[in-house]
Design a protein around this motif. Structure first.
Motif, PDB file in Angstrom:
ATOM      1  N   GLY A  78       0.957  -1.185  -0.152  1.00  0.00           N
ATOM      2  CA  GLY A  78       0.001  -0.080   0.101  1.00  0.00           C
ATOM      3  C   GLY A  78       0.902   1.311   0.206  1.00  0.00           C
ATOM      4  N   THR A  79       0.079   2.418   0.002  1.00  0.00           N
ATOM      5  CA  THR A  79       0.786   3.833   0.190  1.00  0.00           C
ATOM      6  C   THR A  79       0.253   4.650   1.299  1.00  0.00           C
ATOM      7  OG1 THR A  79       0.623   3.787  -2.379  1.00  0.00           O
ATOM      8  CG2 THR A  79       0.946   5.819  -1.107  1.00  0.00           C
ATOM      9  N   ALA A  80       1.254   5.054   2.030  1.00  0.00           N
ATOM     10  CA  ALA A  80       1.115   5.855   3.177  1.00  0.00           C
ATOM     11  C   ALA A  80       0.259   7.079   2.737  1.00  0.00           C
ATOM     12  CB  ALA A  80       2.502   6.290   3.734  1.00  0.00           C
ATOM     13  N   PHE A  81      -0.334   7.887   3.566  1.00  0.00           N
ATOM     14  CA  PHE A  81      -1.115   8.896   3.456  1.00  0.00           C
ATOM     15  C   PHE A  81      -0.258  10.152   2.842  1.00  0.00           C
ATOM     16  CE2 PHE A  81      -4.389   7.652   6.789  1.00  0.00           C
ATOM     17  CZ  PHE A  81      -4.987   6.781   5.743  1.00  0.00           C
ATOM     18  N   ASN A  82       1.159   9.959   2.952  1.00  0.00           N
ATOM     19  CA  ASN A  82       1.878  11.108   2.573  1.00  0.00           C
ATOM     20  C   ASN A  82       2.160  10.745   1.020  1.00  0.00           C
ATOM     21  OD1 ASN A  82       3.673   9.066   3.115  1.00  0.00           O
ATOM     22  ND2 ASN A  82       5.122  10.421   4.148  1.00  0.00           N
ATOM     23  N   GLY A  83       1.816   9.941   0.297  1.00  0.00           N
ATOM     24  CA  GLY A  83       1.933   9.361  -0.992  1.00  0.00           C
ATOM     25  C   GLY A  83       3.189   8.443  -1.089  1.00  0.00           C
ATOM     26  N   GLN A  84       4.013   8.183   0.055  1.00  0.00           N
ATOM     27  CA  GLN A  84       5.174   7.315  -0.096  1.00  0.00           C
ATOM     28  C   GLN A  84       4.842   5.866  -0.099  1.00  0.00           C
ATOM     29  OE1 GLN A  84       8.022   8.298   2.765  1.00  0.00           O
ATOM     30  NE2 GLN A  84       9.759   7.074   2.085  1.00  0.00           N
ATOM     31  N   PRO A  85       5.306   5.036  -0.960  1.00  0.00           N
ATOM     32  CA  PRO A  85       4.887   3.505  -0.758  1.00  0.00           C
ATOM     33  C   PRO A  85       5.497   3.161   0.567  1.00  0.00           C
ATOM     34  CG  PRO A  85       5.928   3.845  -2.881  1.00  0.00           C
ATOM     35  CD  PRO A  85       5.947   5.359  -2.370  1.00  0.00           C
ATOM     36  N   VAL A  86       4.732   2.027   1.253  1.00  0.00           N
ATOM     37  CA  VAL A  86       5.070   1.526   2.496  1.00  0.00           C
ATOM     38  C   VAL A  86       6.197   0.870   2.316  1.00  0.00           C
ATOM     39  CG1 VAL A  86       4.327  -0.174   4.256  1.00  0.00           C
ATOM     40  CG2 VAL A  86       2.601   1.714   3.318  1.00  0.00           C
ATOM     41  N   THR A  87       6.487   0.329   1.059  1.00  0.00           N
ATOM     42  CA  THR A  87       7.746  -0.692   0.776  1.00  0.00           C
ATOM     43  C   THR A  87       9.248   0.160   0.896  1.00  0.00           C
ATOM     44  OG1 THR A  87       7.593  -0.529  -1.350  1.00  0.00           O
ATOM     45  CG2 THR A  87       6.633  -2.443  -0.249  1.00  0.00           C
ATOM     46  N   GLU A  88       8.927   1.450   0.542  1.00  0.00           N
ATOM     47  CA  GLU A  88      10.040   2.589   0.757  1.00  0.00           C
ATOM     48  C   GLU A  88      10.278   2.771   2.298  1.00  0.00           C
ATOM     49  OE1 GLU A  88       9.670   5.947  -1.445  1.00  0.00           O
ATOM     50  OE2 GLU A  88       9.492   4.764  -3.440  1.00  0.00           O
ATOM     51  N   LEU A  89       9.100   2.880   3.140  1.00  0.00           N
ATOM     52  CA  LEU A  89       9.336   3.017   4.535  1.00  0.00           C
ATOM     53  C   LEU A  89      10.019   2.030   5.277  1.00  0.00           C
ATOM     54  CD1 LEU A  89       6.162   4.742   5.373  1.00  0.00           C
ATOM     55  CD2 LEU A  89       8.339   5.981   5.006  1.00  0.00           C
ATOM     56  N   MET A  90       9.651   0.653   4.568  1.00  0.00           N
ATOM     57  CA  MET A  90      10.134  -0.485   5.217  1.00  0.00           C
ATOM     58  C   MET A  90      11.871  -0.633   4.858  1.00  0.00           C
ATOM     59  SD  MET A  90       7.261  -3.353   4.526  1.00  0.00           S
ATOM     60  CE  MET A  90       5.582  -3.247   5.444  1.00  0.00           C
ATOM     61  N   GLY A  91      12.191  -0.298   3.499  1.00  0.00           N
ATOM     62  CA  GLY A  91      13.424  -0.352   3.357  1.00  0.00           C
ATOM     63  C   GLY A  91      14.361   0.579   4.037  1.00  0.00           C
ATOM     64  N   ALA A  92      13.712   1.767   4.476  1.00  0.00           N
ATOM     65  CA  ALA A  92      14.669   2.441   5.170  1.00  0.00           C
ATOM     66  C   ALA A  92      14.676   2.155   6.773  1.00  0.00           C
ATOM     67  CB  ALA A  92      13.865   4.061   5.237  1.00  0.00           C
ATOM     68  N   ALA A  93      13.527   1.390   7.251  1.00  0.00           N
ATOM     69  CA  ALA A  93      13.607   1.338   8.790  1.00  0.00           C
ATOM     70  C   ALA A  93      13.846  -0.211   9.124  1.00  0.00           C
ATOM     71  CB  ALA A  93      12.115   1.420   8.963  1.00  0.00           C
ATOM     72  N   PHE A  94      13.613  -1.083   8.458  1.00  0.00           N
ATOM     73  CA  PHE A  94      14.088  -2.574   8.800  1.00  0.00           C
ATOM     74  C   PHE A  94      15.610  -2.616   8.952  1.00  0.00           C
ATOM     75  CE2 PHE A  94       9.574  -3.625   8.263  1.00  0.00           C
ATOM     76  CZ  PHE A  94       9.542  -4.560   9.385  1.00  0.00           C
ATOM     77  N   PRO A  95      16.092  -2.114   7.986  1.00  0.00           N
ATOM     78  CA  PRO A  95      17.836  -2.609   8.345  1.00  0.00           C
ATOM     79  C   PRO A  95      18.297  -2.005   9.488  1.00  0.00           C
ATOM     80  CG  PRO A  95      17.307  -1.656   5.958  1.00  0.00           C
ATOM     81  CD  PRO A  95      16.092  -1.670   6.559  1.00  0.00           C
ATOM     82  N   VAL A  96      18.003  -0.893   9.924  1.00  0.00           N
ATOM     83  CA  VAL A  96      18.708  -0.314  11.016  1.00  0.00           C
ATOM     84  C   VAL A  96      18.020  -0.962  12.438  1.00  0.00           C
ATOM     85  CG1 VAL A  96      16.939   1.738  11.417  1.00  0.00           C
ATOM     86  CG2 VAL A  96      19.028   1.957  12.378  1.00  0.00           C
ATOM     87  N   THR A  97      16.725  -1.179  12.217  1.00  0.00           N
ATOM     88  CA  THR A  97      16.091  -1.999  13.314  1.00  0.00           C
ATOM     89  C   THR A  97      16.838  -3.477  13.337  1.00  0.00           C
ATOM     90  OG1 THR A  97      14.133  -0.856  13.264  1.00  0.00           O
ATOM     91  CG2 THR A  97      13.891  -2.987  14.350  1.00  0.00           C
ATOM     92  N   ILE A  98      16.904  -4.309  12.260  1.00  0.00           N
ATOM     93  CA  ILE A  98      17.570  -5.548  12.282  1.00  0.00           C
ATOM     94  C   ILE A  98      18.916  -5.420  12.872  1.00  0.00           C
ATOM     95  CG2 ILE A  98      18.467  -7.201  11.077  1.00  0.00           C
ATOM     96  CD1 ILE A  98      16.153  -6.895   8.864  1.00  0.00           C
ATOM     97  N   ARG A  99      19.825  -4.251  12.610  1.00  0.00           N
ATOM     98  CA  ARG A  99      21.153  -4.211  13.239  1.00  0.00           C
ATOM     99  C   ARG A  99      20.973  -3.928  14.600  1.00  0.00           C
ATOM    100  NH1 ARG A  99      21.967  -1.014   8.435  1.00  0.00           N
ATOM    101  NH2 ARG A  99      21.582   0.746   9.716  1.00  0.00           N
TER     102      ARG A  99
END
Length: 307
Positions: A78-99
């Motif tokens: 899906g797409t966040a309400f700001n127009g950014q795809p959720v997958t892009e948010l995941m791509g930025a958030a999950f790597p640092v949280t995994i580390r």
């Protein structure tokens, strides 16, 4: 073993559907997401209707869920309400949280199990009492107090670390946040290992190994510790997903824009697509971790066999 894995994977399907459906329903009854899009002033009727059509919020909940799950299986969260795809948010958030989670798990395994073995073998001695008191203090103190205290001392007063962790933080920059995140779980791992070691120390197979004249280190590592790790592995396996999803406090303290931060922002702004998307991935992490734990049982205890 192969048939067992296939059976477990099939069992995960209804669990995954049930968990995501529950989260989807809970998120969609939190409030009106359209009101959050319009800010402090209420949307007019025409704008609200247009936004609902654009994000599919005008359809029945069952149809919204069916559409969402159909998109998930194609990799579209899906797409966040700001127009950014959720997958892009995941791509930025999950790597640092995994580390961050890897650092926390390493602390649990290395420090928690080591202290648990030491105290389990020396039950009732001063070192055992000291570690028990220390773990009790760690469990009693809230995580945000521990995090703020370490941030103040190590980051602000002594300058040993950055008070705020950058988005591209490496493993060494995540040591202190990882220790804060793992602190409570580390204390539980220590106590759980201690109890398991103390109980199995009196088992017949340990006495037999000692009677055979095996070296103490081999008795502890090969026989005692191996059989004592089953409850510890169970706890650590279930803790992986909990650490990733429960890092909201730690990530807020150290300004880490990871999964916890995105979940917080999504809940705050009533961004249903973001919250459901991230929680869906976390459900998959929980299921994969539980399957891995079940497979590790057979490695730790040769008596366990899967048909």
């Amino acid at each position: 073993m192969g048939r067992y894995v296939v059976r477990r994977l099939l069992q995960m399907v209804p669990v995954f559907i049930g968990a995501t459906l529950l989260i989807f329903l809970m998120v969609n009854v939190m409030g009106d997401p359209v009101a959050g899009l319009c800010g402090e002033r209420a949307c007019d009727t025409a704008t609200a209707a247009q936004l609902k059509r654009e994000f599919g919020l005008d359809k029945p909940l069952w149809q919204q869920y069916a559409t969402y799950m159909g998109n998930v299986f194609t990799g579209d969260f899906g797409t966040a309400f700001n127009g950014q795809p959720v997958t892009e948010l995941m791509g930025a958030a999950f790597p640092v949280t995994i580390r961050l989670t890897v650092v926390a798990i390493v602390f649990e395994i290395v420090i928690g199990i080591t202290l648990g073995v030491v105290t389990g073998l020396r039950r009732g001695r001063p070192v055992d009492t000291s570690v028990l008191l220390l773990t009790l203090v760690v469990i009693s103190v809230p995580t945000f107090v521990t995090g703020l205290l370490l941030q103040l001392l190590l980051g602000v007063k002594w300058g040993w670390m950055r008070p705020s962790v950058p988005p591209e933080a490496s493993f060494d920059e995540l040591i202190v946040p990882g220790l804060v995140l793992a602190s409570v779980s580390l204390a539980y791992v220590t106590r759980l290992t201690r109890t398991s070691i103390a109980e199995n120390r009196r088992a017949d197979y340990v006495r037999t190994a000692v009677a055979k004249g095996l070296p103490r280190r081999r008795v502890v590592v090969r026989h005692l510790l191996r059989n004592s790790l089953i409850p510890v592995v169970t706890f650590i396996g279930t803790d992986i997903g909990a650490l990733m999803g429960g890092a909201i406090v730690t990530e807020r303290i150290f300004n880490i824009h990871g999964v916890g931060y995105q979940l917080y922002q999504g809940i705050l702004r009533q961004n249903t697509q973001t919250v459901v998307g991230f929680v869906t991935v976390l459900v998959l992490v929980f299921l994969a971790a539980n399957l891995l734990v079940d497979l590790l049982y057979a490695v730790l205890d040769p008596r366990i066999r899967y048909a």
